[in-house]
Design an enzyme around this catalytic site. Structure first.
Site, PDB file in Angstrom:
ATOM      1  CG  ASP A 157       5.552   4.893   0.245  1.00 30.79           C
ATOM      2  OD1 ASP A 157       5.248   4.448  -0.881  1.00 30.79           O
ATOM      3  OD2 ASP A 157       5.199   4.335   1.300  1.00 30.79           O
ATOM      4  N   GLY A 210       0.881  -1.159   0.000  1.00 28.65           N
ATOM      5  CA  GLY A 210       0.000   0.000   0.000  1.00 28.65           C
ATOM      6  C   GLY A 210       0.915   1.205   0.000  1.00 28.65           C
ATOM      7  CB  THR A 211       3.092   1.979  -2.078  1.00 27.21           C
ATOM      8  OG1 THR A 211       4.238   2.753  -2.321  1.00 27.21           O
ATOM      9  CG2 THR A 211       2.537   1.543  -3.407  1.00 27.21           C
ATOM     10  CB  THR A 212       2.654   7.299  -2.704  1.00 28.29           C
ATOM     11  OG1 THR A 212       1.596   7.368  -1.738  1.00 28.29           O
ATOM     12  CG2 THR A 212       2.467   8.408  -3.716  1.00 28.29           C
TER      13      THR A 212
END
Length: 242
Positions: free
Chosen positions: A60, A43-45
């Protein structure tokens, strides 16, 4: 004379359910210790933006297992070939396996060609495997790099489902929904390398300040014809914060 009943008529003993057990003080698990845990997810950017002369990629570094942060300094930008990299979001296991397959196939392709493969070829390989296994994979990808034949940077977005889109910039992951408006408002074609790098760093930092699944540091990678420039900003030195 006794009559022997068929086995199917014998009374079956009910199966004993597994005994539920919770480890004392365990903050993130309340089920049976033998039950599988939630998969590790990124779960990220993730983000990639083209500029005059190359590409800037950013991500990130937080990797989570449910609500538990499994790694606060992971690398979500993976090398595929010399000047081709991929940003990964979704299931960590799926994206790592998919990247491994593409590295293998692209390496063989480069040997057959006798030259460097193109960014589009790498993106097509990701798209092909992702689309053919779209019901079994949870993988969102951004493939970017510098194409020496075209003498420019390229970005390809491959979202869930395995489609492929050539775009000037791309953003994906759980944090992308928080900064979509900021990116649309502040992106402009023809940015310099310094402007593009600052734009990516600030965008990812803004997503980290809003998204609980994004965090840690901001890692960036600049890809040009001259090579690679990797940098990172620690969590307490971000350009913006909560």
């Amino acid at each position: 004379m006794d009559v022997i009943a068929p086995r199917s008529l014998h009374m079956r003993q009910p199966e004993q359910p597994f005994a539920r057990h919770v480890e004392p003080g365990c903050p993130y698990r309340d089920d049976d210790v033998m039950a599988p845990e939630k998969a590790v997810s990124t779960g990220t950017t993730i983000m990639a933006v083209t500029f005059d002369g190359g590409v800037v990629m950013g991500a990130d570094t937080r990797t989570s297992t449910g609500d538990y942060v499994a790694n606060r300094a992971s690398r979500k930008i993976s090398k595929v070939h010399d000047n081709i990299f991929v940003c990964r979001c979704g299931s960590a296991a799926d994206t790592q396996a998919l990247t491994g397959f593409v590295i293998n196939y692209l390496g063989q392709h480069a040997v057959e060609l006798g030259s460097q493969p193109s960014v589009k070829t790498a993106a097509n390989l990701f798209k092909l495997i992702g689309y053919n296994n779209k019901d079994n994979l949870m993988a969102g990808l951004i493939v970017a790099g510098f194409d020496k034949k075209k003498n420019k940077g390229e970005v390809y977005s491959i979202p869930l489902g395995g489609s492929m889109h050539s775009v000037p910039f791309a953003c994906d992951g759980s944090g992308s929904g928080f900064i979509g408006g900021y990116i649309d408002a502040n992106y402009r074609p023809g940015m310099t390398k310094a402007e593009c790098l600052e734009f990516v760093q600030k965008s990812v930092a803004l997503a980290m300040s809003r998204d609980g699944s994004s965090g840690g540091m901001v890692r960036t990678l600049v890809i040009t014809k001259d090579g690679l420039e990797e940098s990172s900003i620690e969590g307490n030195k971000l350009p913006v914060g909560p």
